[in-house]
Design a protein around this motif. Structure first.
Motif, PDB file in Angstrom:
ATOM      1  N   LEU A 103       0.793  -1.070  -0.004  1.00 50.23           N
ATOM      2  CA  LEU A 103       0.251   0.027   0.143  1.00 50.23           C
ATOM      3  C   LEU A 103       0.809   1.302   0.063  1.00 50.23           C
ATOM      4  CD1 LEU A 103      -2.689  -1.323   2.437  1.00 50.23           C
ATOM      5  CD2 LEU A 103      -3.140  -0.376  -0.005  1.00 50.23           C
ATOM      6  N   VAL A 104       2.011   1.193   0.718  1.00 48.12           N
ATOM      7  CA  VAL A 104       2.839   2.584   0.683  1.00 48.12           C
ATOM      8  C   VAL A 104       3.382   2.345  -0.445  1.00 48.12           C
ATOM      9  CG1 VAL A 104       5.120   3.110   1.656  1.00 48.12           C
ATOM     10  CG2 VAL A 104       3.370   2.343   3.074  1.00 48.12           C
ATOM     11  N   LYS A 105       3.794   1.548  -1.321  1.00 47.58           N
ATOM     12  CA  LYS A 105       4.350   1.742  -2.566  1.00 47.58           C
ATOM     13  C   LYS A 105       3.420   2.145  -3.509  1.00 47.58           C
ATOM     14  CE  LYS A 105       6.286  -1.302  -6.261  1.00 47.58           C
ATOM     15  NZ  LYS A 105       6.392  -2.640  -6.895  1.00 47.58           N
ATOM     16  N   GLU A 106       2.262   1.757  -3.762  1.00 47.59           N
ATOM     17  CA  GLU A 106       1.337   2.090  -4.662  1.00 47.59           C
ATOM     18  C   GLU A 106       0.566   3.415  -4.108  1.00 47.59           C
ATOM     19  OE1 GLU A 106       0.772   0.388  -6.907  1.00 47.59           O
ATOM     20  OE2 GLU A 106       1.881  -1.531  -6.610  1.00 47.59           O
ATOM     21  N   LEU A 107       0.517   3.933  -2.861  1.00 50.99           N
ATOM     22  CA  LEU A 107      -0.189   5.131  -2.719  1.00 50.99           C
ATOM     23  C   LEU A 107       0.594   6.170  -2.373  1.00 50.99           C
ATOM     24  CD1 LEU A 107      -3.213   3.337  -0.679  1.00 50.99           C
ATOM     25  CD2 LEU A 107      -3.269   4.089  -3.191  1.00 50.99           C
ATOM     26  N   ASP A 108       1.832   5.980  -1.594  1.00 52.58           N
ATOM     27  CA  ASP A 108       2.689   7.215  -0.964  1.00 52.58           C
ATOM     28  C   ASP A 108       2.007   7.780   0.089  1.00 52.58           C
ATOM     29  OD1 ASP A 108       5.010   8.654  -0.544  1.00 52.58           O
ATOM     30  OD2 ASP A 108       4.435  10.064  -2.104  1.00 52.58           O
ATOM     31  N   PRO A 109       1.068   7.101   0.952  1.00 55.78           N
ATOM     32  CA  PRO A 109       0.468   7.990   1.873  1.00 55.78           C
ATOM     33  C   PRO A 109       1.257   8.868   2.811  1.00 55.78           C
ATOM     34  CG  PRO A 109       0.754   5.705   2.674  1.00 55.78           C
ATOM     35  CD  PRO A 109       1.544   5.834   1.434  1.00 55.78           C
ATOM     36  N   GLN A 110       0.597   9.824   3.391  1.00 51.80           N
ATOM     37  CA  GLN A 110       1.518  10.588   4.472  1.00 51.80           C
ATOM     38  C   GLN A 110       1.877   9.647   5.678  1.00 51.80           C
ATOM     39  OE1 GLN A 110       0.032  14.618   5.775  1.00 51.80           O
ATOM     40  NE2 GLN A 110      -1.611  14.545   3.955  1.00 51.80           N
ATOM     41  N   TRP A 111       0.823   8.756   5.974  1.00 58.87           N
ATOM     42  CA  TRP A 111       1.024   7.925   7.037  1.00 58.87           C
ATOM     43  C   TRP A 111       0.162   6.719   6.764  1.00 58.87           C
ATOM     44  CZ3 TRP A 111      -2.806   6.515  10.779  1.00 58.87           C
ATOM     45  CH2 TRP A 111      -2.066   5.910  11.787  1.00 58.87           C
ATOM     46  N   LEU A 112       0.818   5.487   7.278  1.00 58.73           N
ATOM     47  CA  LEU A 112      -0.105   4.203   7.264  1.00 58.73           C
ATOM     48  C   LEU A 112       0.482   3.483   8.301  1.00 58.73           C
ATOM     49  CD1 LEU A 112      -1.061   2.025   4.308  1.00 58.73           C
ATOM     50  CD2 LEU A 112       0.589   0.957   6.304  1.00 58.73           C
ATOM     51  N   ARG A 113      -0.525   2.749   8.889  1.00 57.17           N
ATOM     52  CA  ARG A 113      -0.356   1.579  10.094  1.00 57.17           C
ATOM     53  C   ARG A 113      -1.356   0.609   9.756  1.00 57.17           C
ATOM     54  NH1 ARG A 113      -3.088   3.441  15.670  1.00 57.17           N
ATOM     55  NH2 ARG A 113      -5.103   3.479  15.089  1.00 57.17           N
ATOM     56  N   ILE A 114      -0.760  -0.740   9.827  1.00 60.66           N
ATOM     57  CA  ILE A 114      -1.679  -1.957   9.755  1.00 60.66           C
ATOM     58  C   ILE A 114      -1.570  -2.753  11.119  1.00 60.66           C
ATOM     59  CG2 ILE A 114       0.096  -3.098   8.394  1.00 60.66           C
ATOM     60  CD1 ILE A 114      -2.167  -4.643   7.131  1.00 60.66           C
ATOM     61  N   GLY A 115      -2.787  -3.178  11.425  1.00 60.45           N
ATOM     62  CA  GLY A 115      -2.522  -4.106  12.670  1.00 60.45           C
ATOM     63  C   GLY A 115      -3.072  -5.495  12.260  1.00 60.45           C
ATOM     64  N   GLY A 116      -2.318  -6.455  12.455  1.00 60.00           N
ATOM     65  CA  GLY A 116      -2.728  -7.737  11.935  1.00 60.00           C
ATOM     66  C   GLY A 116      -2.872  -8.555  13.358  1.00 60.00           C
ATOM     67  N   TYR A 117      -4.301  -8.839  13.630  1.00 61.71           N
ATOM     68  CA  TYR A 117      -4.641  -9.432  14.948  1.00 61.71           C
ATOM     69  C   TYR A 117      -4.915 -10.799  14.454  1.00 61.71           C
ATOM     70  CZ  TYR A 117      -4.895  -4.726  16.359  1.00 61.71           C
ATOM     71  OH  TYR A 117      -4.756  -3.329  16.516  1.00 61.71           O
ATOM     72  N   TRP A 118      -4.046 -11.894  14.616  1.00 64.93           N
ATOM     73  CA  TRP A 118      -3.992 -13.187  14.142  1.00 64.93           C
ATOM     74  C   TRP A 118      -4.656 -14.093  15.307  1.00 64.93           C
ATOM     75  CZ3 TRP A 118      -2.859 -14.806   9.136  1.00 64.93           C
ATOM     76  CH2 TRP A 118      -2.064 -13.776   8.409  1.00 64.93           C
ATOM     77  N   TYR A 119      -5.593 -14.879  14.735  1.00 66.14           N
ATOM     78  CA  TYR A 119      -6.246 -15.926  15.683  1.00 66.14           C
ATOM     79  C   TYR A 119      -5.234 -16.935  16.102  1.00 66.14           C
ATOM     80  CZ  TYR A 119     -10.520 -13.274  14.646  1.00 66.14           C
ATOM     81  OH  TYR A 119     -11.369 -12.396  14.632  1.00 66.14           O
ATOM     82  N   PRO A 120      -5.530 -17.640  17.327  1.00 70.59           N
ATOM     83  CA  PRO A 120      -4.248 -18.544  17.644  1.00 70.59           C
ATOM     84  C   PRO A 120      -4.154 -19.597  16.515  1.00 70.59           C
ATOM     85  CG  PRO A 120      -6.018 -18.004  19.389  1.00 70.59           C
ATOM     86  CD  PRO A 120      -6.401 -17.472  18.121  1.00 70.59           C
ATOM     87  N   VAL A 128       0.836  -8.413  14.788  1.00 73.76           N
ATOM     88  CA  VAL A 128       1.742  -7.875  13.949  1.00 73.76           C
ATOM     89  C   VAL A 128       1.263  -6.555  13.698  1.00 73.76           C
ATOM     90  CG1 VAL A 128       3.155  -8.186  12.067  1.00 73.76           C
ATOM     91  CG2 VAL A 128       2.367 -10.076  13.272  1.00 73.76           C
ATOM     92  N   PHE A 129       2.048  -5.742  13.975  1.00 70.30           N
ATOM     93  CA  PHE A 129       2.002  -4.109  13.601  1.00 70.30           C
ATOM     94  C   PHE A 129       3.148  -3.664  12.872  1.00 70.30           C
ATOM     95  CE2 PHE A 129       0.455  -5.277  17.878  1.00 70.30           C
ATOM     96  CZ  PHE A 129      -0.937  -5.310  17.681  1.00 70.30           C
ATOM     97  N   PHE A 130       2.664  -2.842  11.680  1.00 66.10           N
ATOM     98  CA  PHE A 130       3.707  -2.314  10.939  1.00 66.10           C
ATOM     99  C   PHE A 130       3.196  -0.665  10.724  1.00 66.10           C
ATOM    100  CE2 PHE A 130       4.198  -0.440   6.298  1.00 66.10           C
ATOM    101  CZ  PHE A 130       5.573  -0.705   6.385  1.00 66.10           C
ATOM    102  N   ALA A 131       3.933   0.319  10.762  1.00 70.63           N
ATOM    103  CA  ALA A 131       3.681   1.876  10.528  1.00 70.63           C
ATOM    104  C   ALA A 131       4.875   2.343   9.870  1.00 70.63           C
ATOM    105  CB  ALA A 131       3.271   2.324  12.097  1.00 70.63           C
ATOM    106  N   THR A 132       4.472   3.321   9.215  1.00 72.72           N
ATOM    107  CA  THR A 132       5.342   4.355   8.457  1.00 72.72           C
ATOM    108  C   THR A 132       5.778   5.252   9.317  1.00 72.72           C
ATOM    109  OG1 THR A 132       3.678   5.830   7.493  1.00 72.72           O
ATOM    110  CG2 THR A 132       4.499   3.748   6.208  1.00 72.72           C
ATOM    111  N   GLY A 133       5.685   5.654  10.673  1.00 74.53           N
ATOM    112  CA  GLY A 133       6.229   6.644  11.600  1.00 74.53           C
ATOM    113  C   GLY A 133       4.951   7.295  12.103  1.00 74.53           C
ATOM    114  N   GLU A 134       5.050   8.316  12.647  1.00 74.96           N
ATOM    115  CA  GLU A 134       3.856   8.986  13.808  1.00 74.96           C
ATOM    116  C   GLU A 134       2.969   9.515  12.763  1.00 74.96           C
ATOM    117  OE1 GLU A 134       3.851   9.013  17.098  1.00 74.96           O
ATOM    118  OE2 GLU A 134       5.652   7.769  16.793  1.00 74.96           O
TER     119      GLU A 134
END
Length: 153
Positions: A103-120, A128-134
């Protein structure tokens, strides 16, 4: 009458099959319709992929937040992209970060975060969490609203 701004979208309004892999999926974008900073949230509560070792299914609740710059993702293309993970073998960390990075590659957003809440899997949930900064100042960014996994405990 078709809005001329959207004539380059190939998936919206068309019979588009689910891509075989996330790499084959086409993420389409449209011009950001707003000149003020704001946040967009996508929630995918039934995300699936498969374990790269056992082939067993994995399930997650994904929450994607981003502050667009010039582009926003077209939602049908995002749904198809997310669905392409259904037969994709990768660990939780790889799936979650791959989505964010694409998504960052395709959109070049000001900011992005994703939370992956995986079931057991094997009795252990993985988040799992990923963010491009604040997040940019002045943009309302609510909590993702996904409680930690408790099971019966």
């Amino acid at each position: 009458m078709t809005d001329q701004r959207y004539t380059e979208l190939g998936q919206l309004g068309a019979d588009t099959p689910l891509p075989n892999t996330p790499e084959e999926a086409v993420l389409e974008r449209v011009a950001n319709p707003c000149d003020a900073p704001y946040m967009i949230r996508f929630v995918c509560p039934e995300f699936t992929s498969i374990c790269p070792v056992t082939g067993a299914p994995d399930f997650a609740h994904m929450v994607i937040d981003y502050v667009p710059r010039d582009w926003i993702v077209e939602s049908k293309s995002l749904k198809l992209f997310m669905g392409a993970f259904r037969n994709h073998g990768a660990f939780h960390e790889a799936c979650t970060t791959m989505i964010g990075q694409r998504l960052v590659k395709e959109l070049d957003p000001q900011w992005l975060r994703i939370g992956g809440y995986w079931y057991p899997r094997g009795g252990i949930p993985i988040d799992v969490f990923f963010a491009t900064g604040e997040a940019p100042a002045g943009v309302w960014v609510p909590d993702q609203g996904v409680p930690p996994y408790r099971g019966r405990g």
